[in-house]
Design an enzyme around this catalytic site. Structure first.
Site, PDB file in Angstrom:
ATOM      1  N   TYR A 117       0.864  -1.173   0.000  1.00  0.00           N
ATOM      2  CA  TYR A 117       0.000   0.000   0.000  1.00  0.00           C
ATOM      3  C   TYR A 117       0.906   1.230   0.000  1.00  0.00           C
ATOM      4  O   TYR A 117       1.640   1.475   0.964  1.00  0.00           O
ATOM      5  CB  TYR A 117      -0.914   0.017   1.221  1.00  0.00           C
ATOM      6  CG  TYR A 117      -1.970   1.105   1.159  1.00  0.00           C
ATOM      7  CD1 TYR A 117      -3.239   0.835   0.647  1.00  0.00           C
ATOM      8  CD2 TYR A 117      -1.705   2.408   1.587  1.00  0.00           C
ATOM      9  CE1 TYR A 117      -4.210   1.824   0.576  1.00  0.00           C
ATOM     10  CE2 TYR A 117      -2.662   3.402   1.518  1.00  0.00           C
ATOM     11  CZ  TYR A 117      -3.909   3.104   1.009  1.00  0.00           C
ATOM     12  OH  TYR A 117      -4.869   4.088   0.939  1.00  0.00           O
ATOM     13  N   TYR A 175     -10.291  -3.306   5.987  1.00  0.00           N
ATOM     14  CA  TYR A 175      -9.623  -2.087   6.436  1.00  0.00           C
ATOM     15  C   TYR A 175      -9.591  -1.957   7.958  1.00  0.00           C
ATOM     16  O   TYR A 175      -8.915  -1.091   8.492  1.00  0.00           O
ATOM     17  CB  TYR A 175     -10.346  -0.841   5.897  1.00  0.00           C
ATOM     18  CG  TYR A 175     -10.394  -0.680   4.402  1.00  0.00           C
ATOM     19  CD1 TYR A 175      -9.587  -1.426   3.543  1.00  0.00           C
ATOM     20  CD2 TYR A 175     -11.252   0.255   3.831  1.00  0.00           C
ATOM     21  CE1 TYR A 175      -9.642  -1.246   2.176  1.00  0.00           C
ATOM     22  CE2 TYR A 175     -11.317   0.444   2.455  1.00  0.00           C
ATOM     23  CZ  TYR A 175     -10.516  -0.323   1.638  1.00  0.00           C
ATOM     24  OH  TYR A 175     -10.570  -0.143   0.278  1.00  0.00           O
TER      25      TYR A 175
END
Length: 470
Positions: free
Chosen positions: A331, A434
Site C-alpha cells: 500500500y 480495512y
C-alpha cells in the site's frame, strides 16, 4: 527541433496506430491552426490530442459528414472514447502464461503512446493529467467505446504492466498520480540511514540466498528465528496463521484522538498489534535475489484495475491464480502525520471520493507518548499505487496486511504489504479488511458506507440490515 522533424515524429505516432501519413496529415494541419502552431500541445501525452482528433473526426464524418465538427469553435465535447492498447498480457481475457511477441527493430523506433488518467478536453487551455506510457505493437491498438483500456497505469514504473478496464464503457479513468514508493508529504518524520541499522539487525557476513543456509541469519530474529518466507517466496503457513490472530493495545496518549481534540482527547479506541517481517537490506551481504527480499522487489503478480459496477467503484483483481501467502502489492501513498490528514479532511467538502487512509500504528502500544511527526499514516487519494483500488470486505477478505521493516528499524514508519490469506483464483476481485470501526462517526472518512456484500458485514449488522450479495 526543426518543424519537419516534428512532423516526422507525429507521423510515426500515427503509424503505430495503423494510420497512414495521408490520413493524419489534414488532421495535423487542422490542429496546428487551432493551437496557433503550438507543437507542445500536440506532442504532449504521446500525441494524444492528434490521435483523439483523428478518431473523433473519422466518426463524425461517418455520421454527419461534417469534417470540421471536432474543432469548429476551438473546442470539442467531452471525449467518451479512450485509445485501447490491448497487448496480449494485458487483455481482460488474459490467459496466464502467454508470452508477449517481441517488437521488431522497426517497431522499437516508434514513439511511446501515452494514455491520460483524466478526461481530455481538446482546447487551447486544457491541461494534462498523469499519464501512463507504453511502446505498442503494430496490431495491438483498437478503438472500442465499450471497453476503454489503459494498458499500464503504472507508467512503466513496476516490474509488470497493470491494465485498467471498464466494461460499462461510461467511466472516466480515475485521477491520481502513480507512485511506486511512499513519499513524505511535509511534516512526517522518517529517518533512513545505514548508520541506524546496527550490526545485530542485519546480516553483513551473509552471501547468496539467506534462506539456503541451515541457520537463519540475524534478519530472521524479528520472526522468532525463522524466516517468514518459503523458498517459493510465499508466507510460511505458521507465520500467516499467527498474523491472523489479532488483539488490541491502547495508547496512554493516543495521537489519533489528540489530533481531533488536543485539549480534551478521548480515550484510545485501541490499535491492532501485528507481527512484523524484517527483510534483508542494503547493509546485508546477501544478493538482491535473496529469498528474504520479497516486498522490496515490488509487484510480480498480473493484476488489473476494473470497474466493479456494484456500487463499489473501481476495484482490483488478479489475472492469475495466487497461492495462499503470495505477496500481491504494497500500500503506497503520501506519508502524512495524523494532524495533516485531519486538516486535509476538514478542508474537504465531503463530496470528494477518498481512498481509505492507512494508519501506521502497528507498534503504537510500545510507545508511551508519540510526537505528532512520529504518528504517521498513508494517504493514497491523490498519490498512490494499485493498492488504492482494493475494496474493503469485512472479515472474510482474501488479503491481509502485514508490516514489513526494510530500510529502517524505526517502527514509526514501515511498509504495509498485502498478502493473500487464502488461495485466490484468476479473475477474482482482491479485497482487504480495512479494520473500520463503523461506530466511529469522527473518522476522517465519515461517509463510508460498506457495500462489501459479506455475510459477516459489520456495517450491515450495526444497521440491522442484510448485506447485499456482491
Amino acid at each position: 527541433m526543426a518543424i519537419n522533424e516534428r512532423v516526422r515524429k507525429a507521423f510515426l505516432a500515427a503509424r503505430a496506430c495503423g494510420i497512414s501519413d495521408q490520413e493524419v496529415k489534414p488532421v495535423l494541419k487542422h490542429l496546428l491552426k487551432l493551437y496557433n502552431k503550438n507543437w507542445d500541445l500536440i506532442e504532449s501525452e504521446g500525441y494524444r490530442a492528434l490521435l483523439d482528433a483523428y478518431f473523433e473526426l473519422n466518426e463524425n464524418k461517418g455520421v454527419g459528414g461534417n469534417k470540421n465538427v471536432l474543432v469548429e469553435n476551438g473546442e470539442s465535447s467531452r471525449l467518451s472514447k479512450r485509445l485501447c492498447m490491448q497487448e496480449l498480457e494485458d487483455q481482460a481475457s488474459c490467459t496466464v502464461g502467454n508470452s508477449t511477441p517481441k517488437l521488431s527493430s522497426e517497431e522499437n523506433e516508434k514513439p511511446m503512446i501515452n494514455l491520460e488518467q483524466g478526461v481530455r478536453i481538446l482546447n487551447k487551455n486544457s491541461s494534462g493529467c498523469s499519464n501512463s506510457g507504453n511502446k505498442v505493437q503494430q496490431q495491438s491498438v483498437t478503438w472500442d467505446k465499450k471497453r476503454p483500456i489503459i494498458s499500464d497505469i503504472t507508467k512503466g514504473t513496476e516490474n509488470v504492466k497493470i491494465s485498467l478496464v471498464d466494461e460499462t464503457g461510461n467511466q472516466d479513468p480515475p485521477k491520481f498520480t502513480y507512485l511506486r514508493k511512499n513519499v513524505i508529504y511535509q511534516e512526517a518524520y522518517v529517518h533512513i540511514s545505514l548508520a541506524r541499522i546496527a550490526d545485530e539487525h542485519c546480516c553483513s557476513s551473509c552471501s547468496g540466498d539467506c534462506l539456503s543456509f541451515p541457520i537463519p541469519c540475524a534478519c530472521a530474529q524479528e520472526t522468532g528465528g525463522e524466516f517468514a518466507y518459503t523458498p517459493e517466496g510465499q508466507l510460511r503457513e505458521e507465520f500467516l496463521r499467527t498474523c491472523q490472530k489479532h488483539h488490541l493495545v491502547h495508547c496512554q496518549d493516543c495521537p489519533l484522538e489528540r489530533c481531533k481534540n488536543e485539549r480534551k482527547p478521548e480515550k484510545c479506541k485501541g490499535h491492532l498489534v501485528r507481527k512484523f517481517i524484517k527483510e534483508c537490506w542494503d547493509k546485508c551481504g546477501c544478493d538482491k535475489q535473496c529469498g528474504n527480499r520479497v516486498v522490496q522487489r515490488g509487484i510480480v503478480c498480473k493484476l488489473q484495475v476494473f470497474f466493479t459496477g456494484e456500487g463499489k467503484g473501481w476495484g482490483l483483481k488478479t489475472l492469475q491464480d495466487l497461492p495462499k501467502g503470495t505477496f500481491v502489492c504494497e500500500y503506497v501513498g503520501e506519508i502524512v502525520t495524523n494532524t495533516e490528514l485531519h486538516e486535509r479532511n476538514k478542508k474537504s467538502s465531503g463530496r470528494e471520493r477518498h481512498t481509505y487512509p492507512v494508519t501506521l500504528d502497528a507498534d503504537w502500544g510500545s510507545e508511551s507518548v508519540l510526537k505528532d511527526e512520529e504518528a504517521l499514516c498513508l494517504d493514497a487519494t491523490s498519490f498512490g499505487n494499485v493498492a488504492r483500488f482494493i475494496n474493503h470486505r469485512c472479515y472474510d477478505a482474501n488479503l491481509i496486511d502485514i508490516p514489513v521493516e526494510v530500510e529502517t528499524p524505526d517502527r514509526h514508519y514501515y511498509h504495509v504489504a498485502l498478502f493473500t490469506s487464502r488461495n485466490v483464483k484468476a479473475n477474482e476481485e482482491l479485497t482487504w479488511d480495512y479494520g473500520i470501526d463503523f461506530d466511529d462517526h469522527k473518522h476522517p472518512i465519515k461517509a463510508f458506507h460498506c457495500t462489501c456484500g459479506s455475510s459477516y458485514c459489520r456495517d450491515a449488522k450495526r444497521k440491522g440490515k442484510r448485506p447485499a450479495v456482491s
